[in-house]
Design a protein around this motif. Structure first.
Motif, PDB file in Angstrom:
ATOM      1  N   PHE A 118       0.842  -1.197   0.000  1.00  0.00           N
ATOM      2  CA  PHE A 118       0.000   0.000   0.000  1.00  0.00           C
ATOM      3  C   PHE A 118       0.879   1.251   0.000  1.00  0.00           C
ATOM      4  N   SER A 119       1.885   1.245   0.858  1.00  0.00           N
ATOM      5  CA  SER A 119       2.763   2.396   1.004  1.00  0.00           C
ATOM      6  C   SER A 119       3.621   2.631  -0.236  1.00  0.00           C
ATOM      7  N   LEU A 120       4.026   1.567  -0.906  1.00  0.00           N
ATOM      8  CA  LEU A 120       4.802   1.735  -2.136  1.00  0.00           C
ATOM      9  C   LEU A 120       3.970   2.412  -3.225  1.00  0.00           C
ATOM     10  N   GLY A 121       2.715   2.021  -3.349  1.00  0.00           N
ATOM     11  CA  GLY A 121       1.839   2.682  -4.315  1.00  0.00           C
ATOM     12  C   GLY A 121       1.609   4.136  -3.956  1.00  0.00           C
ATOM     13  N   HIS A 122       1.377   4.371  -2.675  1.00  0.00           N
ATOM     14  CA  HIS A 122       1.164   5.728  -2.175  1.00  0.00           C
ATOM     15  C   HIS A 122       2.419   6.571  -2.407  1.00  0.00           C
ATOM     16  N   GLY A 123       3.564   5.976  -2.094  1.00  0.00           N
ATOM     17  CA  GLY A 123       4.835   6.681  -2.240  1.00  0.00           C
ATOM     18  C   GLY A 123       5.198   6.973  -3.683  1.00  0.00           C
ATOM     19  N   ALA A 124       4.780   6.115  -4.604  1.00  0.00           N
ATOM     20  CA  ALA A 124       5.060   6.367  -6.023  1.00  0.00           C
ATOM     21  C   ALA A 124       4.394   7.663  -6.475  1.00  0.00           C
TER      22      ALA A 124
END
Length: 200
Positions: A55-61
């Motif tokens: 979730f955080s990787l998508g958000h961070g992208a």
């Protein structure tokens, strides 16, 4: 290095803490909890454990993309003075409208009935919390990044960074923000998964 402010380490630390704090936002906690529980219930313990990180990787992208974009554009564009007033009024009107819609939902609900969440996130949250593929979980995170809170925070630190040292510092701050968010979201997913394993 000579273009960096003297206290750039303090700036990096501040943005990291903002990322940590952002990972503790209620929408992050609730969504990661839902994704973790859904995947644990569907016998996907590995995916369940990593739901917060994905979730955080998508958000961070999205954060990284916005940080770089703002950093590049800010060097060529000067913000007009009226933007600050417009931003304040948009926030005020948006919060009033959101409050009115939520209040109307409360009054429409029968006594003792659970009030459904209102808004796009509220409507889609039920469906989004049932993502069972790593790419879908990352997409959920990316969609959640398209909120006023995330975009305004990212734009703010990116504007500050680009005025100090250009788009590369904006990108670095975006990465640091994302790392802070990954820490809290990742730990949240692991913790919920572990709690579910011990509850069985």
């Amino acid at each position: 290095m000579e273009n960096l402010p003297h206290d750039w380490l303090a700036l990096l630390a501040l943005v990291f803490v903002l990322g940590l704090k952002h990972g503790f936002d209620p929408d992050h906690l609730a969504t990661i909890d839902g994704l973790t529980r859904f995947n644990a219930a569907n016998h996907k313990p590995r995916l369940s454990r990593w739901s917060g990180l994905l979730f955080s990787l998508g958000h961070g992208a999205v954060v990284m993309a916005v940080a770089v974009m703002v950093g590049v554009v800010a060097r060529r564009w000067e913000v007009p003075g009226w933007v600050e007033d417009l931003g304040a009024w948009v926030s005020i009107l948006f919060l009033l409208a959101l409050g009115a819609v939520n209040l109307a939902a409360v009054f429409r609900a029968a006594p003792g009935q659970v009030v459904r969440m209102v808004g796009l996130k509220g409507r889609w949250l039920g469906k989004l919390s049932q993502a069972s593929h790593p790419a879908l979980i990352a997409c959920v995170g990316a969609l959640f990044a398209l909120s006023f809170d995330t975009l305004s925070q990212t734009a703010l630190f990116s504007l500050a960074a680009s005025s100090m040292a250009g788009w590369m510092l904006s990108a670095a701050l975006g990465m640091v923000f994302m790392l802070g968010m990954i820490a809290t979201d990742g730990i949240n997913g692991l913790w919920i998964s572990r709690l579910l394993n011990h509850a069985d």
